[in-house]
Each structure stands twice: as structure tokens, then as C-alpha cells.
Design an enzyme around this catalytic site. Structure first.
Site, PDB file in Angstrom:
ATOM      1  CG  HIS A   1      -1.547   1.127   1.445  1.00  0.00           C
ATOM      2  ND1 HIS A   1      -2.273   1.321   2.887  1.00  0.00           N
ATOM      3  CD2 HIS A   1      -1.913   2.292   0.767  1.00  0.00           C
ATOM      4  CE1 HIS A   1      -2.804   2.497   2.715  1.00  0.00           C
ATOM      5  NE2 HIS A   1      -2.786   3.085   1.654  1.00  0.00           N
TER       6      HIS A   1
ATOM      7  CG  MET B   1      -0.333   5.432   2.398  1.00  0.00           C
ATOM      8  SD  MET B   1      -0.391   4.939   4.080  1.00  0.00           S
ATOM      9  CE  MET B   1       0.587   3.395   3.998  1.00  0.00           C
TER      10      MET B   1
ATOM     11  CG  MET C   1      -7.464   4.861   2.885  1.00  0.00           C
ATOM     12  SD  MET C   1      -6.426   3.313   3.510  1.00  0.00           S
ATOM     13  CE  MET C   1      -5.893   4.101   5.058  1.00  0.00           C
TER      14      MET C   1
ATOM     15  CG  PHE D   1       0.380   7.997  12.331  1.00  0.00           C
ATOM     16  CD1 PHE D   1       1.765   7.928  12.671  1.00  0.00           C
ATOM     17  CD2 PHE D   1      -0.213   9.162  11.912  1.00  0.00           C
ATOM     18  CE1 PHE D   1       2.821   9.067  12.493  1.00  0.00           C
ATOM     19  CE2 PHE D   1       0.596   9.989  11.715  1.00  0.00           C
ATOM     20  CZ  PHE D   1       2.082  10.164  11.951  1.00  0.00           C
TER      21      PHE D   1
ATOM     22  N   GLY E   1      -8.294   0.505  11.622  1.00  0.00           N
ATOM     23  CA  GLY E   1      -9.354   0.469  12.867  1.00  0.00           C
ATOM     24  C   GLY E   1      -9.982  -0.912  12.690  1.00  0.00           C
TER      25      GLY E   1
ATOM     26  N   GLY F   1      -3.652  -4.025  11.762  1.00  0.00           N
ATOM     27  CA  GLY F   1      -2.144  -3.867  12.270  1.00  0.00           C
ATOM     28  C   GLY F   1      -2.303  -4.215  13.888  1.00  0.00           C
ATOM     29  CB  SER F   2      -3.174  -1.788  16.623  1.00  0.00           C
ATOM     30  OG  SER F   2      -4.270  -1.146  16.071  1.00  0.00           O
TER      31      SER F   2
END
Ligand code: DX5
Ligand code: ZN
Length: 230
Positions: free
Chosen positions: A69, A71, A140, A146, A178, A198-199
Site C-alpha cells: 500500500h 502512501m 480507507m 499511522f 481500525g 495492524g494493532s
């Protein structure tokens, strides 16, 4: 082969950057379908991450599918390098340049699948006339830059409309930002098939304790699949 089954794509932005190869092997062993990689240029987004050399270095560790991806704006000068680094999918932002179709064609000409990412404010109509040039649309669900940001629920309707526009075409819909067991059912029901997290994947685990990655991946996948059944 193209299919719309739910795919979980851990974003290595939340992994231990000193240990990327082992992190990738761990999440794949624990059920990751794709590996999501996030190069950032400190200009298109307010963060700097990795370039083609690091992508090439991690390539041998990725046994599944490397989903890159970008950016980066402009993206065109870097497409060949990211393709040569072994990207399976290269996603460029619709906002990154004036000639999106040419950029997508450049990705395909370099042997990768072509994805296009839409920032939250970019309407899906941007893609209406170029769908034949696209293998995946990334909707998105945060402002990129982030990990660990809050999912924007207004994007669920955007995914639903994107799904309707795609119709029977073999185009994936990916969501990024998220995504966790609470938000995954919303986007899956709306028509997303590739869920970046991710998180929500890396939280609580490590290469020495990879079972947590497996639990996290299963929790997202099960929640998404339950929404499709129900
Ligand atoms: C952010 C990146 C994401 C990020 C997602 O700009 O595109 O892939 O890693 O992180 P989470 O899942 O924590 O929101
Ligand atoms: Zn991403």
C-alpha cells in the site's frame, strides 16, 4: 484465483521492525492470508516508513501474498522498484497523481496486480470509468499515516456503494484502518473481502508468543464470517 472469501491481511506497521522476517513467518503460521506493507513518504502522509529495499528484504519471508500500500506521491517514479522488490499487489492512492489510469497500467505492465486506494474524502465515482484497470479498491477507514486510529463508521456505506458499482467484476474490496472484531462484521457485511489489521493482530503477541497472533486473527475472521452468514 480470484475469490471473495474473507482474507485477513496483517499490517506489519504494527510489527517489531527489528524482526520483520520472523514477524511475517509468525503471522502466516498463525493464519494470515496476505501480508500488508505500508511504505510512506513523509509528504503524502505525515510519517516515514520503508522503501523498496526493505520490501525486497522481506519478500523471501512472505509465502502468501505481498500486498503493498503505497502512501507516496507521486507514485509513478517508484512503481518499478516496488514491483522488482516482489510486490504481488501494488496499491496507489487515487489522490497521488493526475493520471491514475496510467499509473495503474504501469503497475500491471511491471507484473503486479493493481490496487487503488481512496482517502475517506475521495468519492467512489472517481473510479467509475476505469474499473477495467483495477484489481482491488482499498477503501480507507482512517486518514492514512499511522496505526491504531479509530475506524470511521461512515465508510461502511461507502464500501456498500463500491460493492454495488463493482458488480460481477473480479475486483477485491479492501478496508484499512481500525479493523478489529467489532468493526470487521460491519465492513464484511457491506462487501469488503480483504481486511487489513495492524494493532488488532499484533496486540499482545510476539514472535515468542505467536499464539496470540492466531487468536487475534481468528477473532477478526470469525466475526466477519458470522456477519456474512447472519
Ligand atoms: C495506516 C496504514 C494501515 C495501518 C492500520 O496508514 O495504511 O495499514 O497499519 O493500522 P490499524 O489496523 O492499527 O488501524
Ligand atoms: Zn495500509
Amino acid at each position: 484465483m480470484f475469490n471473495r472469501a474473507i482474507k485477513i491481511a496483517p499490517s506489519i506497521l504494527s510489527a517489531d521492525f527489528a524482526n520483520l522476517g520472523a514477524e511475517i513467518r509468525a503471522v502466516e503460521a498463525e493464519g494470515a492470508d496476505w501480508i500488508h506493507v505500508d511504505p510512506m513518504d513523509g509528504h503524502f502522509v505525515p510519517n516515514l516508513t520503508i522503501g523498496p529495499n526493505v520490501v525486497a528484504a522481506i519478500r523471501p519471508h512472505v509465502k502468501t501474498f505481498m500486498d503493498v500500500h503505497l502512501m507516496i506521491a507521486p507514485a509513478d517514479p517508484y512503481i518499478e522498484a516496488f514491483a522488482k522488490a516482489g510486490s504481488d499487489m501494488i496499491t496507489i492512492h487515487a489522490e497521488a497523481g493526475a493520471h491514475l489510469q496510467r499509473s495503474l497500467q504501469m503497475v500491471r505492465d511491471n507484473g503486479a496486480k493493481a490496487g487503488v486506494a481512496l482517502n475517506m474524502t475521495t468519492p467512489i465515482s472517481h473510479l467509475e470509468h476505469i474499473l477495467d484497470s483495477v484489481d482491488m479498491v482499498l477503501v480507507m477507514t482512517i486518514n492514512p499515516g499511522f496505526g491504531g486510529q479509530k475506524f470511521n463508521a461512515s465508510m461502511v456505506e461507502k464500501v456498500r456503494q463500491m460493492r454495488a458499482m463493482i458488480g460481477k467484476r473480479p475486483i477485491h474490496i479492501e478496508v484499512d484502518g481500525g479493523i478489529d472484531p467489532t468493526t470487521a462484521p460491519l465492513v464484511a457485511a457491506a462487501g469488503a473481502d480483504v481486511l487489513v489489521a495492524g494493532s488488532a493482530v499484533f496486540r499482545g503477541g510476539s514472535v515468542d508468543n505467536p499464539g496470540i497472533y492466531g487468536q487475534n486473527i481468528r477473532a477478526i475472521r470469525d466475526a466477519a464470517n458470522a456477519a456474512l452468514k447472519g
